[in-house]
Write a protein that holds these residues in place. Structure first.
Motif, mmCIF file in Angstrom:
data_model
loop_
_atom_site.group_PDB
_atom_site.id
_atom_site.type_symbol
_atom_site.label_atom_id
_atom_site.label_comp_id
_atom_site.label_asym_id
_atom_site.label_seq_id
_atom_site.Cartn_x
_atom_site.Cartn_y
_atom_site.Cartn_z
ATOM 1 N N ALA A 150 0.819 -1.219 0.000
ATOM 2 C CA ALA A 150 0.000 0.000 0.000
ATOM 3 C C ALA A 150 0.855 1.274 0.000
ATOM 4 O O ALA A 150 0.333 2.380 -0.131
ATOM 5 C CB ALA A 150 -0.913 0.002 1.228
ATOM 6 N N TYR A 151 2.183 1.111 0.165
ATOM 7 C CA TYR A 151 3.079 2.274 0.179
ATOM 8 C C TYR A 151 4.126 2.111 -0.905
ATOM 9 O O TYR A 151 4.370 0.999 -1.393
ATOM 10 C CB TYR A 151 3.764 2.403 1.556
ATOM 11 N N GLY A 152 4.771 3.212 -1.272
ATOM 12 C CA GLY A 152 5.875 3.144 -2.228
ATOM 13 C C GLY A 152 7.154 2.746 -1.503
ATOM 14 O O GLY A 152 7.149 1.893 -0.607
ATOM 15 N N GLN A 153 8.232 3.434 -1.862
ATOM 16 C CA GLN A 153 9.516 3.160 -1.210
ATOM 17 C C GLN A 153 9.433 3.574 0.271
ATOM 18 O O GLN A 153 8.906 4.651 0.583
ATOM 19 C CB GLN A 153 10.568 4.008 -1.939
ATOM 20 N N VAL A 154 9.877 2.704 1.176
ATOM 21 C CA VAL A 154 9.865 3.058 2.617
ATOM 22 C C VAL A 154 11.278 2.916 3.157
ATOM 23 O O VAL A 154 11.904 1.857 3.037
ATOM 24 C CB VAL A 154 8.903 2.167 3.431
ATOM 25 N N VAL A 155 11.779 4.005 3.734
ATOM 26 C CA VAL A 155 13.151 4.031 4.263
ATOM 27 C C VAL A 155 13.094 4.405 5.742
ATOM 28 O O VAL A 155 12.359 5.322 6.116
ATOM 29 C CB VAL A 155 13.996 5.102 3.521
ATOM 30 N N LEU A 156 13.855 3.682 6.555
ATOM 31 C CA LEU A 156 14.019 4.077 7.959
ATOM 32 C C LEU A 156 15.441 4.587 8.127
ATOM 33 O O LEU A 156 16.403 3.853 7.853
ATOM 34 C CB LEU A 156 13.781 2.876 8.891
ATOM 35 N N LEU A 157 15.580 5.828 8.554
ATOM 36 C CA LEU A 157 16.889 6.394 8.882
ATOM 37 C C LEU A 157 16.935 6.478 10.405
ATOM 38 O O LEU A 157 16.148 7.207 11.014
ATOM 39 C CB LEU A 157 17.055 7.789 8.268
ATOM 40 N N GLY A 178 10.960 -7.471 5.038
ATOM 41 C CA GLY A 178 9.591 -7.030 4.740
ATOM 42 C C GLY A 178 9.539 -5.883 3.750
ATOM 43 O O GLY A 178 8.454 -5.388 3.432
ATOM 44 N N GLY A 179 10.700 -5.399 3.294
ATOM 45 C CA GLY A 179 10.686 -4.378 2.246
ATOM 46 C C GLY A 179 10.933 -2.962 2.741
ATOM 47 O O GLY A 179 10.593 -1.994 2.064
#
Ligand SMILES: Cc1cc2nc3c(=O)[nH]c(=O)nc-3n(C[C@H](O)[C@H](O)[C@H](O)COP(=O)(O)OP(=O)(O)OC[C@H]3O[C@@H](n4cnc5c(N)ncnc54)[C@H](O)[C@@H]3O)c2cc1C
Length: 288
Positions: A150-157, A178-179
């Motif tokens: 349901a989301y595009g690119q997801v990044v955790l900084l 999980g992407g």
């Protein structure tokens, strides 16, 4: 003694200041001086009816010690178990830190605003956290993992002062599988650290951002969030798509006492999650 007086002494179960009993089901050491407490309401009806949203917090009450605001750090899809990741900061959090499985604690909540998980459906997300600031963002990550497409690119900084201060490190592989692109840094490495060294906002230089489709959600020390906002704006992400979670010393959590006033807002009512466009005039000003 008049009956009216007696009646007024009976606690009203809907009183927003009345804590509800919850049992500690699990305690997990999470980082240096930080543990995650999993709580369940003692009353089965309360347990069954309970729900919360990512970003909200509870007031945890320990008789004889006091009451503190703590974010819910677990998955909102499993609301019967409420995780709270707590750093020993002072008298109340230290007293809670001494509790064991089976002990009972008072809970009021959930309170406050939530991260805009629905409004950002279909967007790319940059989640930026510093230290204990990952706790209120973990429900965001767990929610995204349940509906990753349901989301595009997801990044955790994510960054912390030292490797020992990083939260949830045992979950990072699962989040990556999980992407979610998980990028981690520390201010100061140790002998075993093989990762990046530097402050969190520098991680922006490691990612590509399509500013037309990206939203930012951030929580951490205010100085960190100030630089995160600077980096996001420099990449032309609109202010309206930058969301921050603000902390202030909190007492009542229901908008009565004014302890958490921030500009014209009360963090307990309009926050803790706020849209940067709405609070820009007050953000980073000493007196607010
Ligand atoms: C909405 C919200 C969510 C929070 N979520 C979490 C969480 O998930 N995990 C967690 O560990 N903590 C969280 N906090 C912070 C937590 O409430 C404080 O650490 C706690 O109240 C400290 O209480 P104490 O009696 O242990 O220490 P105190 O002796 O009261 O304080 C110790 C030190 O921390 C400072 N302090 C107290 N409260 C805050 C605050 N809100 N912001 C910045 N400094 C503060 C005090 O000024 C003092 O210097 C949250 C706070 C808010 C407002």
């Amino acid at each position: 003694m008049s009956t009216a007086f007696l009646t007024s002494e009976i606690p009203n179960p809907t009183d927003p200041m009345l804590p509800h009993l919850a049992t500690i089901q699990d305690v997990k050491p999470t980082a240096a001086g930080v543990s995650t407490f999993s709580l369940v309401f003692a009353n089965p009806e309360e347990r069954a009816n309970h729900c919360f949203q990512a970003g909200q917090f509870n007031m945890l009450y320990l008789p004889g010690a006091g009451e503190v605001a703590i974010s819910l750090s677990s998955d909102p899809a499993q609301p019967e178990v409420m995780d709270h990741t707590i750093r020993d900061a002072g008298s109340v959090t230290r007293a809670i830190g001494r509790l064991k499985v089976g002990d009972v604690i008072g809970v009021r909540g959930p309170y406050g605003s939530a991260w805009p998980l629905n409004k950002t459906l279909g967007s790319n997300l940059v989640i930026v956290a510093g230290g204990i600031g990952l706790a209120p963002l973990r429900p965001v990550i767990l929610s995204i993992l349940r509906q990753r497409s349901a989301y595009g690119q997801v990044v955790l900084l994510y960054g912390a002062r030292t490797p020992a201060d990083l939260l949830y490190t045992d979950e990072f592989d699962k989040w990556r599988q999980g992407g979610i692109d998980v990028q981690v840094t520390v201010d100061l490495g140790d002998k075993s650290w093989r990762g990046l060294v530097g402050v969190v906002p520098q991680l922006f230089y490691r990612i590509r951002i399509d500013h037309k489709k990206t939203a930012v959600m951030t929580c951490g020390p205010e100085i960190m969030m100030r630089f995160v906002i600077y980096e996001a704006l420099a990449r032309r992400i609109p202010k309206e798509r930058i969301f921050i979670s603000m902390e202030r010393n909190m007492k009542c959590a229901v908008g009565f006492c004014g302890h958490c006033q921030f500009g014209p807002t009360f963090i307990c009512k309009q926050g803790p999650v706020l849209n940067f466009a709405a609070i820009e005039p007050f953000f980073g000003k000493e007196d607010f």
